[in-house]
Scaffold this active site. Structure first.
Site, short mmCIF file in Angstrom:
data_model
loop_
_atom_site.label_atom_id
_atom_site.label_comp_id
_atom_site.label_asym_id
_atom_site.label_seq_id
_atom_site.Cartn_x
_atom_site.Cartn_y
_atom_site.Cartn_z
N HIS A 256 1.80 1.02 5.34
CA HIS A 256 0.71 2.12 5.52
C HIS A 256 0.39 2.39 6.92
O HIS A 256 0.84 1.62 7.75
CB HIS A 256 -0.52 1.48 4.83
CG HIS A 256 -0.78 0.17 5.25
ND1 HIS A 256 -1.47 -0.17 6.49
CD2 HIS A 256 -0.42 -1.13 4.92
CE1 HIS A 256 -1.71 -1.26 6.81
NE2 HIS A 256 -1.06 -2.05 5.84
N GLU B 141 -0.05 -1.88 11.89
CA GLU B 141 0.97 -2.91 11.69
C GLU B 141 2.38 -2.48 11.93
O GLU B 141 3.24 -3.26 12.02
CB GLU B 141 0.77 -3.32 10.22
CG GLU B 141 -0.52 -3.74 9.88
CD GLU B 141 -1.15 -4.15 8.18
OE1 GLU B 141 -0.08 -4.35 7.68
OE2 GLU B 141 -2.05 -4.13 7.90
N HIS C 16 -5.34 0.95 7.10
CA HIS C 16 -6.06 -0.39 7.54
C HIS C 16 -5.22 -1.02 8.59
O HIS C 16 -4.08 -0.64 8.62
CB HIS C 16 -6.57 -1.38 6.37
CG HIS C 16 -5.54 -1.96 6.01
ND1 HIS C 16 -4.74 -1.46 4.86
CD2 HIS C 16 -4.95 -3.28 5.92
CE1 HIS C 16 -3.87 -2.46 4.59
NE2 HIS C 16 -3.80 -3.52 5.15
N GLU D 98 0.78 -1.20 0.12
CA GLU D 98 -0.07 0.02 -0.19
C GLU D 98 0.86 1.38 -0.09
O GLU D 98 0.40 2.27 -0.56
CB GLU D 98 -1.01 0.10 1.30
CG GLU D 98 -2.23 -1.12 0.80
CD GLU D 98 -1.67 -2.26 1.41
OE1 GLU D 98 -0.63 -2.62 1.68
OE2 GLU D 98 -2.81 -3.26 1.59
ZN ZN Z 1 -0.71 -4.79 2.22
#
Ligand code: ZN
Length: 265
Positions: free
Chosen positions: A104, A135, A116, A10
């Site tokens: 991201h 993340e 996300h 992303e």
């Molecule tokens: Zn990804």
């Protein structure tokens, strides 16, 4: 000197839409080339900085997005879908640093490209020990368990800001400036390929300032799903899970990989 790269899709230069990041979608093949070129520029910079081994973990979706046949010869590819608890195969304390490429921002971040946390469809928010985490934070904790500091993060401007907020001393590189979830000011790929290598070399030089990331246990994970029925299903499946809201569950564990396995399996 060994380095471990985890690469998502992303935050790669030029990526804005889901049609670019899912297998079979119209722009996916072009995105694989953008992804591979950017990763190869990072591997080349590490090789020029004296790296003796570079493991590249393809951490997006299926775990097989990089164009394997075009991979930089200095890289070893860790590919394929793995459970979160075993996200970085081959990782141990012999690595000098980790690099998060194409990352991201966490779910819910305003004006962040394709934000996300692990699942677009299912997860509204993840919080660890009372603080929202994405993340970048989870992966930095996993590297930190092996005593490996995250020394470099690349992605859009919100990704870089999140990395600096969460990790403190870390070198970042902006591939694009986000103006919405699917809009932004995109640097041309050739410019990114020319710049990112220098940024990585600087990060390697300054890696002494970066510490392995850790948070005190036991860990309290709160997961808010996008709908009540997702929480219904999880609450039935596992022990030691508390229902803390219509859409939310809470779990406690002193072992992070086990906690992730319990949260996501
Ligand atoms: Zn990804």
């Amino acid at each position: 000197m060994k380095f471990y790269i985890s690469v998502d899709m992303e935050g790669i230069a030029g990526i804005l839409f889901k049609e670019q990041i899912y297998r079979g979608e119209m722009f996916y093949e072009e995105s694989r080339r953008l992804l591979t070129d950017e990763v190869n520029a990072v591997v080349e910079a590490l090789a020029q900085s004296g790296a003796t081994e570079v493991v590249v973990k393809d951490a997006h979706g299926s775990g097989f997005n990089l164009l394997y046949g075009s991979l930089h010869p200095a890289a070893t590819l860790a590919a394929g879908a793995l459970p979160l608890a075993n996200r970085f195969p081959g990782l141990d304390e012999t690595f000098a640093g980790a690099l998060l490429i194409g990352y991201h921002a966490m779910a819910g971040t305003r004006d962040a490209i394709l934000e996300h946390t692990f699942s677009y469809a299912d997860i509204l928010e993840l919080a660890l020990n009372g603080e929202p985490i994405g993340e970048i934070g989870i992966d930095a904790l996993l590297f930190g368990r092996s005593g490996v500091p995250v020394v470099f993060v690349s992605g859009d401007d919100k990704t870089c800001a999140e990395a600096q907020r969460q990790l403190g001393a870390v070198f970042t590189y902006e591939t694009k400036r986000a103006t919405g979830r699917h809009s932004g000011l995109l640097k041309a790929p050739k410019r990114v390929l020319a710049e990112i290598g220098d940024a990585v070399k600087e990060a390697v030089n300054r890696r002494g300032a970066c510490r392995p990331y850790s948070l005190p246990g036991p860990y309290d994970m709160r997961i808010e799903y996008t709908s009540t029925n997702l929480a219904d299903a999880r609450a039935l499946e596992s022990d030691g899970v508390r229902r803390v809201g219509g859409r939310a569950l809470a779990l406690r564990d002193d072992n992070l990989p086990r906690l992730l396995a319990r949260t996501f399996s």
